[in-house]
Design a protein around this motif. Sequence first.
Motif, PDB file in Angstrom:
ATOM      1  N   LEU A 146     -29.247 -65.154   1.581  1.00 31.78           N
ATOM      2  CA  LEU A 146     -29.464 -63.854   1.946  1.00 31.78           C
ATOM      3  C   LEU A 146     -29.983 -63.984   3.398  1.00 31.78           C
ATOM      4  CD1 LEU A 146     -30.214 -60.879   1.248  1.00 31.78           C
ATOM      5  CD2 LEU A 146     -32.642 -61.768   0.704  1.00 31.78           C
ATOM      6  N   LEU A 147     -30.843 -64.669   3.959  1.00 32.67           N
ATOM      7  CA  LEU A 147     -31.297 -64.944   5.180  1.00 32.67           C
ATOM      8  C   LEU A 147     -30.126 -65.041   6.229  1.00 32.67           C
ATOM      9  CD1 LEU A 147     -33.693 -65.139   7.081  1.00 32.67           C
ATOM     10  CD2 LEU A 147     -33.829 -67.475   6.873  1.00 32.67           C
ATOM     11  N   LEU A 148     -29.128 -65.852   6.164  1.00 33.97           N
ATOM     12  CA  LEU A 148     -27.985 -66.018   6.869  1.00 33.97           C
ATOM     13  C   LEU A 148     -27.133 -64.510   6.758  1.00 33.97           C
ATOM     14  CD1 LEU A 148     -26.116 -68.064   8.516  1.00 33.97           C
ATOM     15  CD2 LEU A 148     -25.058 -68.419   6.329  1.00 33.97           C
ATOM     16  N   GLY A 149     -26.913 -64.325   5.868  1.00 29.96           N
ATOM     17  CA  GLY A 149     -26.221 -62.710   5.738  1.00 29.96           C
ATOM     18  C   GLY A 149     -26.932 -61.673   6.403  1.00 29.96           C
ATOM     19  N   THR A 150     -28.340 -61.708   6.270  1.00 28.14           N
ATOM     20  CA  THR A 150     -28.786 -60.665   6.957  1.00 28.14           C
ATOM     21  C   THR A 150     -29.099 -60.566   8.383  1.00 28.14           C
ATOM     22  OG1 THR A 150     -30.725 -60.533   4.978  1.00 28.14           O
ATOM     23  CG2 THR A 150     -31.392 -59.388   7.213  1.00 28.14           C
ATOM     24  N   LEU A 151     -29.226 -62.170   8.827  1.00 25.39           N
ATOM     25  CA  LEU A 151     -29.315 -62.397  10.124  1.00 25.39           C
ATOM     26  C   LEU A 151     -27.869 -62.193  11.095  1.00 25.39           C
ATOM     27  CD1 LEU A 151     -31.623 -65.495  10.403  1.00 25.39           C
ATOM     28  CD2 LEU A 151     -32.224 -62.944  11.055  1.00 25.39           C
ATOM     29  N   CYS A 152     -26.841 -62.730  10.327  1.00 26.77           N
ATOM     30  CA  CYS A 152     -25.327 -62.560  10.719  1.00 26.77           C
ATOM     31  C   CYS A 152     -24.996 -61.052  10.693  1.00 26.77           C
ATOM     32  CB  CYS A 152     -24.523 -63.397  10.195  1.00 26.77           C
ATOM     33  SG  CYS A 152     -24.651 -65.116  10.467  1.00 26.77           S
ATOM     34  N   VAL A 155     -25.839 -58.844  13.924  1.00 28.97           N
ATOM     35  CA  VAL A 155     -24.953 -59.094  14.944  1.00 28.97           C
ATOM     36  C   VAL A 155     -23.725 -58.573  14.998  1.00 28.97           C
ATOM     37  CG1 VAL A 155     -24.218 -61.040  16.542  1.00 28.97           C
ATOM     38  CG2 VAL A 155     -26.512 -61.206  15.500  1.00 28.97           C
ATOM     39  N   ILE A 156     -23.012 -58.872  13.822  1.00 27.67           N
ATOM     40  CA  ILE A 156     -21.637 -58.568  13.448  1.00 27.67           C
ATOM     41  C   ILE A 156     -21.489 -57.858  12.243  1.00 27.67           C
ATOM     42  CG2 ILE A 156     -19.165 -59.580  13.419  1.00 27.67           C
ATOM     43  CD1 ILE A 156     -20.102 -61.630  15.029  1.00 27.67           C
ATOM     44  N   ASP A 157     -20.542 -56.861  12.055  1.00 30.22           N
ATOM     45  CA  ASP A 157     -20.565 -56.036  10.780  1.00 30.22           C
ATOM     46  C   ASP A 157     -19.367 -57.060  10.100  1.00 30.22           C
ATOM     47  OD1 ASP A 157     -19.469 -54.536   8.649  1.00 30.22           O
ATOM     48  OD2 ASP A 157     -20.405 -52.802   9.686  1.00 30.22           O
ATOM     49  N   PRO A 162     -14.307 -59.305  10.275  1.00 31.10           N
ATOM     50  CA  PRO A 162     -14.649 -60.288   9.136  1.00 31.10           C
ATOM     51  C   PRO A 162     -14.428 -61.640   9.712  1.00 31.10           C
ATOM     52  CG  PRO A 162     -12.493 -59.144   8.513  1.00 31.10           C
ATOM     53  CD  PRO A 162     -13.191 -58.314   9.741  1.00 31.10           C
ATOM     54  N   GLU A 163     -13.597 -61.776  10.738  1.00 34.26           N
ATOM     55  CA  GLU A 163     -13.118 -63.157  11.054  1.00 34.26           C
ATOM     56  C   GLU A 163     -14.227 -63.639  12.003  1.00 34.26           C
ATOM     57  OE1 GLU A 163     -11.177 -66.468  11.325  1.00 34.26           O
ATOM     58  OE2 GLU A 163     -10.541 -64.817  10.089  1.00 34.26           O
ATOM     59  N   GLU A 164     -14.784 -62.596  12.888  1.00 31.95           N
ATOM     60  CA  GLU A 164     -15.664 -62.786  13.941  1.00 31.95           C
ATOM     61  C   GLU A 164     -16.997 -63.236  13.246  1.00 31.95           C
ATOM     62  OE1 GLU A 164     -13.833 -60.484  14.164  1.00 31.95           O
ATOM     63  OE2 GLU A 164     -12.641 -60.537  16.062  1.00 31.95           O
ATOM     64  N   TYR A 165     -17.315 -62.530  11.954  1.00 31.63           N
ATOM     65  CA  TYR A 165     -18.650 -62.977  11.112  1.00 31.63           C
ATOM     66  C   TYR A 165     -18.257 -64.221  10.594  1.00 31.63           C
ATOM     67  CZ  TYR A 165     -22.126 -62.255   7.370  1.00 31.63           C
ATOM     68  OH  TYR A 165     -22.983 -62.335   6.773  1.00 31.63           O
ATOM     69  N   LEU A 166     -17.196 -64.508   9.954  1.00 35.23           N
ATOM     70  CA  LEU A 166     -17.149 -65.759   9.395  1.00 35.23           C
ATOM     71  C   LEU A 166     -17.488 -67.022  10.580  1.00 35.23           C
ATOM     72  CD1 LEU A 166     -16.208 -67.398   6.999  1.00 35.23           C
ATOM     73  CD2 LEU A 166     -14.023 -67.145   7.826  1.00 35.23           C
ATOM     74  N   ARG A 167     -16.891 -66.682  11.784  1.00 32.19           N
ATOM     75  CA  ARG A 167     -17.187 -67.764  12.825  1.00 32.19           C
ATOM     76  C   ARG A 167     -18.560 -67.899  13.115  1.00 32.19           C
ATOM     77  NH1 ARG A 167     -13.304 -67.088  17.790  1.00 32.19           N
ATOM     78  NH2 ARG A 167     -14.120 -68.859  18.441  1.00 32.19           N
ATOM     79  N   GLU A 330     -26.290 -66.417  19.786  1.00 28.67           N
ATOM     80  CA  GLU A 330     -26.945 -65.821  18.431  1.00 28.67           C
ATOM     81  C   GLU A 330     -26.618 -66.986  17.382  1.00 28.67           C
ATOM     82  OE1 GLU A 330     -28.318 -63.116  17.826  1.00 28.67           O
ATOM     83  OE2 GLU A 330     -28.098 -62.096  19.629  1.00 28.67           O
ATOM     84  N   GLY A 331     -25.663 -67.770  17.558  1.00 28.86           N
ATOM     85  CA  GLY A 331     -25.393 -68.819  16.477  1.00 28.86           C
ATOM     86  C   GLY A 331     -26.589 -69.859  16.337  1.00 28.86           C
ATOM     87  N   ILE A 332     -27.008 -70.157  17.600  1.00 30.68           N
ATOM     88  CA  ILE A 332     -28.148 -71.105  17.833  1.00 30.68           C
ATOM     89  C   ILE A 332     -29.446 -70.573  17.385  1.00 30.68           C
ATOM     90  CG2 ILE A 332     -29.655 -72.252  19.429  1.00 30.68           C
ATOM     91  CD1 ILE A 332     -27.305 -72.320  21.236  1.00 30.68           C
ATOM     92  N   ARG A 333     -29.525 -69.213  17.737  1.00 25.60           N
ATOM     93  CA  ARG A 333     -31.116 -68.462  17.133  1.00 25.60           C
ATOM     94  C   ARG A 333     -30.767 -68.524  15.390  1.00 25.60           C
ATOM     95  NH1 ARG A 333     -32.258 -63.294  15.270  1.00 25.60           N
ATOM     96  NH2 ARG A 333     -30.116 -62.723  15.885  1.00 25.60           N
ATOM     97  N   ILE A 334     -29.832 -67.917  14.940  1.00 21.60           N
ATOM     98  CA  ILE A 334     -29.715 -67.632  13.447  1.00 21.60           C
ATOM     99  C   ILE A 334     -29.857 -69.139  12.693  1.00 21.60           C
ATOM    100  CG2 ILE A 334     -28.201 -66.852  11.469  1.00 21.60           C
ATOM    101  CD1 ILE A 334     -27.161 -64.884  13.517  1.00 21.60           C
ATOM    102  N   GLY A 335     -29.183 -69.945  13.431  1.00 18.70           N
ATOM    103  CA  GLY A 335     -29.103 -71.462  12.939  1.00 18.70           C
ATOM    104  C   GLY A 335     -30.570 -72.171  12.868  1.00 18.70           C
ATOM    105  N   GLY A 336     -31.220 -71.872  14.060  1.00 17.09           N
ATOM    106  CA  GLY A 336     -32.507 -72.394  14.082  1.00 17.09           C
ATOM    107  C   GLY A 336     -33.414 -71.862  12.784  1.00 17.09           C
TER     108      GLY A 336
END
Length: 648
Positions: A146-152, A155-157, A162-167, A330-336
Amino acid sequence: MAKTNPPDGGGSDANENTSVRHRVARPPKEGLLKEFKSVVQETFFYDAPLRDFKDQTASKKVLLGIQAVFPIIGWAREYNLRKLRGDVISGLTIASLCIPQDIGYAKLANLDPKYGLYSSFVPPLVYAGMGSSRDIAIGPVAVVSLLLGTLCQAVIDPNEHPEEYLRLAFTATFFAGVFEAALGFLRLGFLIDFLSHAAVVGFMGGAAITIALQQLKGFLGIKKFTKKTDIVSVMHSVFGAARHGWNWQTIVIGASFLTFLLVAKYIGKKNKKLFWVPAVAPLISVVVSTFFVFITRADKQGVQIVRHIDQGINPISVGKLYFSGKYFTEGIRIGGVAGMVALTEAVAIARTFAAMKDYQIDGNKEMIALGTMNVVGSLTSCYIATGSFSRSAVNYMAGCHTAVSNIVMAIVVALTLVFITPLFKYTPNAILAAIIISAVLGLIDIDAAILIWKIDKLDFAACMGAFFGVVFISVEIGLLISVVISFAKILLQVTRPRTAVLGKLPRTNVYRNTLQYPDAAKIPGILIIRVDSAIYFSNSNYVRERILRWLREEEEKAKAADMPAIKFLIIEMSPVTDIDTSGIHSIEELHKSLEKRQMQLILANPGPVVTEKLHASKFADEIGEDNIFLSVGDAVAICSPKLAEQQA
C-alpha cells in the motif's frame, strides 16, 4: 513534611563512615586514539562481530568470512532428513497462503498480479542463502504494498502511464534494497529503533484499516473509485456509488468467502494444531470461487475478475530502472521510506521468532540480506519484499527448521507461474479483497494499544498520531507524524530529565526518592538531590534551575517547620552517565550560586567518565576533592558533624 533524622545522619553507620572513607578514584587516563576506538566499537561493533575470527588460521578466517555473508554454509552442514521434512511441510503450507495473497497485494501496489508472484520467487531464494532467521517467510506484504502504491501513484498515474509507473516501482525497490543493505553494511541498524514500538503499532493499525477500506472497491464491485486513501474520501466514493455502482453478485461472493476465512482463522486460533486451516483457506477460497465464476459466467453479470496473468518466471528488468531524469530522485525518496518500513517490520518479526526459539539473529546481517534480495529482486521484475508476520507465524507453527521452507515456497510459486496462472483468469476480485481484509485485521492490535496507554502516555500519543494520520490523511503523513512524535518524546526526555529529593530509609544507610518512599527521612540542614540523566548542553540549564527550585522549596519548608537552614546540597550523580562542557559550566554556576548563600555543594558517586571530566575541567580542584564522595551515606556522615559545629 517528610520525616527527618537527627543531624548525625545515621548512628553507628555514620561513625563507621567517618573513620574510614573511600575516596572517588580517578579512572586511568586513556589516550585519544584508544578513547576514540572505544566509542566507535561500542557504537558500531557492540556485538563484537569479529570475535569468532580471533586466533584462527587464515583459511579458517576466509571460511568464516564467507559463512558470515552466507549463513546457509554453516547450517547446511548439520542439515538432515528430519529437518527437510519439517521445512517441506512448512514451505508447502505458506505457499498455499502466499499465492492468493500475492495476487491481491500486487493490486494494492497498483501492479499486475504477476508481479506479486514474481516477488515471492526470487527474493526468498536470495534470503534463504543470506538471512539468519530460521522462521521468517519472505514476500510482499500489505502495508509495504500500500505504501509503495500510494507514494508511486502520487508521482505517476498507473492507469495513464503504466510502463513509467512500473519502472518507478522497480527503481524504488532497487533503492529500498540499497538503503537496507547500506544500513547493515555500515552497522547503522540502530537507526530503525527510532521508529518506536508504539509508533509501529499505531501505523500498522491505521494501515490495516486503510487497506481494508481500499478493498471495498473489489468487495462491492465498484468500477470508479477514489485514488485517495483517507477514510473520508473512500467512504464518499463508496456511498456515492451505492445507487448504481454496487454489484450484488460480487457482494455475495465477497461476504460468503470473508465469513469462511474469518471462521477458518478463528478455528486456527482456538486450536494451534489446526494452524493449517487458516493457511489453506485462502487457496481453497480462490479455487472454489474461480470455479463458481467460470461455470456460471458471473463475469458477464458484472463480477470483476483477475483476467489474464502471464505465464513464465521473472523476466530481467535491469533496463527498466531509472538512473537519471526526474523519476530518479523520486525513486530514491520512495525507496528510502518504503525500505525503512519494510526493514522495521522484517527485523521485528525475525527478533520475535528468534526469541521464541531461543536463538540469536544478527540485525545487521539481516539488513544486508533483506537489502540484497530487494536489489536482486528489482533486477528481476520484483517489487519490495520483506518478512510477513502472518506467513511467518504459519511457517513457525508448521514446524519449519531452517530457511529451506522459503526455498520450497519459492519453487511452488515458480511452478505456479509456469503452469497454473491461466487458471486464475476467472478469479473474482471480490475473493482477493476478502483475503486481504481477513489478513490485515490481524494487524490491528487493540491489546497492545491499551498496554501502551497504561505504560506511557507519550508513547500512546505517538501510537494514536500514527493511527489517525494514516486513517484520516495518508499513509506517508501517518508515518511522518509517528516519527515526529517519537523524536519529540526523545527530545523531551533529554531536555527535561527527572530529578528527585532523596531521604534516608529507616534503620538503613540507603537513600531513596521521598515521593516513592514516604517514610524516607530528610536530613536536617542537608538537601540530597538525584539527577536521573546525563547532563548535556540540551539540559544543563534546566538541571541547574530545577536544582535551585528544589532548594528554594525545601528552604521554605524548613523555615515553616522551624528546622535548621540548609547548608549542604548533595547531588547524587550515579545516574549521570556523562557530562559535557555545558554541563560542567552549569555545575560551576550552581557552585558559585551556593557559595553566595553560604552553602556547600557536594557531589556523590560520579561515574568514571564524569569523574575524569571533572578533573580535566579543574572543577574537581575548584570544589575540592574532599567534597566529592563515594556515596551519599559517606557525604552525610562527613557533613553532619560540620553542620552540628555550625549550629553550636
